[in-house]
Motif scaffolding. Sequence first.
Motif, PDB file in Angstrom:
ATOM      1  N   TRP A   1       0.828  -1.210   0.000  1.00  0.00           N
ATOM      2  CA  TRP A   1       0.000   0.000   0.000  1.00  0.00           C
ATOM      3  C   TRP A   1       0.865   1.264   0.000  1.00  0.00           C
ATOM      4  O   TRP A   1       0.543   2.253  -0.667  1.00  0.00           O
ATOM      5  CB  TRP A   1      -0.935   0.007   1.199  1.00  0.00           C
ATOM      6  CG  TRP A   1      -1.791   1.234   1.289  1.00  0.00           C
ATOM      7  CD1 TRP A   1      -1.764   2.185   2.253  1.00  0.00           C
ATOM      8  CD2 TRP A   1      -2.788   1.652   0.348  1.00  0.00           C
ATOM      9  NE1 TRP A   1      -2.673   3.166   1.979  1.00  0.00           N
ATOM     10  CE2 TRP A   1      -3.314   2.873   0.825  1.00  0.00           C
ATOM     11  CE3 TRP A   1      -3.273   1.108  -0.838  1.00  0.00           C
ATOM     12  CZ2 TRP A   1      -4.319   3.546   0.145  1.00  0.00           C
ATOM     13  CZ3 TRP A   1      -4.268   1.795  -1.515  1.00  0.00           C
ATOM     14  CH2 TRP A   1      -4.781   3.000  -1.022  1.00  0.00           C
TER      15      TRP A   1
ATOM     16  N   ILE B   1       2.008   1.977  -3.434  1.00  0.00           N
ATOM     17  CA  ILE B   1       0.905   2.516  -4.236  1.00  0.00           C
ATOM     18  C   ILE B   1       0.730   4.007  -3.958  1.00  0.00           C
ATOM     19  O   ILE B   1       0.570   4.827  -4.877  1.00  0.00           O
ATOM     20  CB  ILE B   1      -0.396   1.748  -3.946  1.00  0.00           C
ATOM     21  CG1 ILE B   1      -0.305   0.327  -4.514  1.00  0.00           C
ATOM     22  CG2 ILE B   1      -1.608   2.473  -4.534  1.00  0.00           C
ATOM     23  CD1 ILE B   1      -1.477  -0.551  -4.135  1.00  0.00           C
ATOM     24  N   VAL B   2       0.763   4.375  -2.679  1.00  0.00           N
ATOM     25  CA  VAL B   2       0.603   5.793  -2.310  1.00  0.00           C
ATOM     26  C   VAL B   2       1.757   6.621  -2.857  1.00  0.00           C
ATOM     27  O   VAL B   2       1.556   7.736  -3.364  1.00  0.00           O
ATOM     28  CB  VAL B   2       0.496   5.939  -0.779  1.00  0.00           C
ATOM     29  CG1 VAL B   2       0.527   7.409  -0.374  1.00  0.00           C
ATOM     30  CG2 VAL B   2      -0.778   5.289  -0.269  1.00  0.00           C
TER      31      VAL B   2
ATOM     32  N   ALA C   1       3.499   6.006  -5.531  1.00  0.00           N
ATOM     33  CA  ALA C   1       3.289   6.150  -6.976  1.00  0.00           C
ATOM     34  C   ALA C   1       2.228   7.202  -7.272  1.00  0.00           C
ATOM     35  O   ALA C   1       2.382   8.017  -8.191  1.00  0.00           O
ATOM     36  CB  ALA C   1       2.890   4.801  -7.572  1.00  0.00           C
ATOM     37  N   ARG C   2       1.151   7.200  -6.491  1.00  0.00           N
ATOM     38  CA  ARG C   2       0.095   8.198  -6.700  1.00  0.00           C
ATOM     39  C   ARG C   2       0.598   9.606  -6.449  1.00  0.00           C
ATOM     40  O   ARG C   2       0.289  10.533  -7.196  1.00  0.00           O
ATOM     41  CB  ARG C   2      -1.094   7.890  -5.779  1.00  0.00           C
ATOM     42  CG  ARG C   2      -1.890   6.657  -6.172  1.00  0.00           C
ATOM     43  CD  ARG C   2      -3.002   6.400  -5.164  1.00  0.00           C
ATOM     44  NE  ARG C   2      -3.816   5.263  -5.541  1.00  0.00           N
ATOM     45  CZ  ARG C   2      -4.794   4.762  -4.796  1.00  0.00           C
ATOM     46  NH1 ARG C   2      -5.053   5.309  -3.597  1.00  0.00           N
ATOM     47  NH2 ARG C   2      -5.494   3.730  -5.213  1.00  0.00           N
ATOM     48  N   ARG C   3       1.374   9.776  -5.382  1.00  0.00           N
ATOM     49  CA  ARG C   3       1.880  11.108  -5.073  1.00  0.00           C
ATOM     50  C   ARG C   3       2.890  11.576  -6.125  1.00  0.00           C
ATOM     51  O   ARG C   3       2.948  12.764  -6.445  1.00  0.00           O
ATOM     52  CB  ARG C   3       2.521  11.117  -3.682  1.00  0.00           C
ATOM     53  CG  ARG C   3       1.519  10.896  -2.546  1.00  0.00           C
ATOM     54  CD  ARG C   3       0.488  12.021  -2.495  1.00  0.00           C
ATOM     55  NE  ARG C   3      -0.486  11.796  -1.439  1.00  0.00           N
ATOM     56  CZ  ARG C   3      -1.667  11.242  -1.623  1.00  0.00           C
ATOM     57  NH1 ARG C   3      -2.019  10.839  -2.840  1.00  0.00           N
ATOM     58  NH2 ARG C   3      -2.512  11.099  -0.623  1.00  0.00           N
ATOM     59  N   CYS C   4       3.674  10.651  -6.643  1.00  0.00           N
ATOM     60  CA  CYS C   4       4.600  11.026  -7.714  1.00  0.00           C
ATOM     61  C   CYS C   4       3.843  11.469  -8.956  1.00  0.00           C
ATOM     62  O   CYS C   4       4.207  12.466  -9.601  1.00  0.00           O
ATOM     63  CB  CYS C   4       5.527   9.855  -8.044  1.00  0.00           C
ATOM     64  SG  CYS C   4       6.764   9.513  -6.776  1.00  0.00           S
ATOM     65  N   ARG C   5       2.779  10.744  -9.295  1.00  0.00           N
ATOM     66  CA  ARG C   5       1.953  11.168 -10.435  1.00  0.00           C
ATOM     67  C   ARG C   5       1.308  12.517 -10.173  1.00  0.00           C
ATOM     68  O   ARG C   5       1.201  13.354 -11.091  1.00  0.00           O
ATOM     69  CB  ARG C   5       0.883  10.115 -10.720  1.00  0.00           C
ATOM     70  CG  ARG C   5       1.410   8.823 -11.327  1.00  0.00           C
ATOM     71  CD  ARG C   5       0.296   8.026 -11.976  1.00  0.00           C
ATOM     72  NE  ARG C   5      -0.731   7.655 -11.006  1.00  0.00           N
ATOM     73  CZ  ARG C   5      -0.738   6.517 -10.330  1.00  0.00           C
ATOM     74  NH1 ARG C   5       0.244   5.643 -10.503  1.00  0.00           N
ATOM     75  NH2 ARG C   5      -1.707   6.237  -9.485  1.00  0.00           N
ATOM     76  N   ALA C   6       0.876  12.740  -8.922  1.00  0.00           N
ATOM     77  CA  ALA C   6       0.271  14.027  -8.588  1.00  0.00           C
ATOM     78  C   ALA C   6       1.271  15.164  -8.719  1.00  0.00           C
ATOM     79  O   ALA C   6       0.938  16.251  -9.214  1.00  0.00           O
ATOM     80  CB  ALA C   6      -0.299  13.985  -7.170  1.00  0.00           C
TER      81      ALA C   6
ATOM     82  N   ASP D   1       1.014  11.840   4.847  1.00  0.00           N
ATOM     83  CA  ASP D   1       0.312  10.851   4.029  1.00  0.00           C
ATOM     84  C   ASP D   1       1.095   9.544   3.928  1.00  0.00           C
ATOM     85  O   ASP D   1       0.526   8.451   4.006  1.00  0.00           O
ATOM     86  CB  ASP D   1       0.068  11.408   2.622  1.00  0.00           C
ATOM     87  CG  ASP D   1      -1.093  12.383   2.592  1.00  0.00           C
ATOM     88  OD1 ASP D   1      -1.854  12.417   3.576  1.00  0.00           O
ATOM     89  OD2 ASP D   1      -1.236  13.110   1.600  1.00  0.00           O
TER      90      ASP D   1
ATOM     91  N   ASP E   1      -9.416  19.007  -8.010  1.00  0.00           N
ATOM     92  CA  ASP E   1      -8.236  18.378  -7.429  1.00  0.00           C
ATOM     93  C   ASP E   1      -7.219  18.106  -8.524  1.00  0.00           C
ATOM     94  O   ASP E   1      -7.107  17.006  -9.032  1.00  0.00           O
ATOM     95  CB  ASP E   1      -8.645  17.086  -6.727  1.00  0.00           C
ATOM     96  CG  ASP E   1      -7.525  16.573  -5.833  1.00  0.00           C
ATOM     97  OD1 ASP E   1      -7.686  15.475  -5.319  1.00  0.00           O
ATOM     98  OD2 ASP E   1      -6.514  17.275  -5.677  1.00  0.00           O
TER      99      ASP E   1
ATOM    100  N   GLY F   1      -4.059  16.055  -6.345  1.00  0.00           N
ATOM    101  CA  GLY F   1      -4.229  15.443  -5.038  1.00  0.00           C
ATOM    102  C   GLY F   1      -4.049  16.471  -3.954  1.00  0.00           C
ATOM    103  O   GLY F   1      -4.608  17.552  -4.000  1.00  0.00           O
TER     104      GLY F   1
END
Length: 311
Positions: free
Chosen positions: A99, A102-103, A105-110, A185, A238, A241
Amino acid sequence: MRAAVIIAVAASLVIAASGPVMGRRLPPAVGARLLVAAAVLVAGCSVFVLGVMAFTWIGQLPPIAAVGEWSITDLRSADPIPTEIAAGSAVLLLLAAGWWLIVVARRCRALLAAHRSCRHLTAAGTLVVVDDQRPDAFTTPQPAGRIVVTTGLLQALADQERRVVLAHEASHLLHRHAWWLLAADLAAAANPLLRPTARAAGRCVERWADEDAAAVVGDRRAAARALARTALLTRNPDLAGRLALAASGGDIPARVQALMAPPPRRRPATVVVLAALLMVLSAATLMVQHRGEQLFEHAGHDRVAAVEHHR
């Protein structure tokens, strides 16, 4: 080791449960810093303790024991952690790691999305005014952080209200609030029990910027009115993020109410309590490390003695 594990778990639970309460009691700037630091420490200690408990079981697997050169029999007999709990810790550790990745990766994309959305802004300086009738204002994170505000919002606000909005966004940029929130986060991703604490840190960050804006204009009620008016005017999609921060984010009614009240008081007792809990957690984690090392050293010494005896 069992007692140290229990103390570490208990201290983590108490800190995680009391985080939102401490966030409401502490001054926003102090609260944001302390809650984020506490969340990171609790997450790190939690993962470490889980790892030690898991390894007391993993170390009993023949291939691992062969590499470590310790006695499986002695390790199993001396292991204070029940096999079920140790195996469960290994499963939890794998789930938490998955997890967390995953977070990340999401923050990097953001972060990439935030910089892509502003790459066309070539104006010099940190303040960028966009010719757009949609009322909007937000701050992108460093490096190359920008305060982006539209002409639609500037035209809709009075002079003092514009000063409040810009001072709020400047506070986000100056204190690198996006990175504080990112740390909270990621800590909550490693330990889901810290999610309320991460949300409390987010509220503290917005209140921190509110207090800075009120100090700039010198009128708390005017800052509260500007905040409420900006929230009514803007609808912030948003874009990135939690990495793009806007004055109209968070719990607006609570933030307005806080600005209508006197400035928050210092509460040293709350800081002392949190510091004491963190010290207990750190000491218990170090004890888990020490007992874990002793456990494997003992199993290794016994294996060496057994080999020499057979010779």
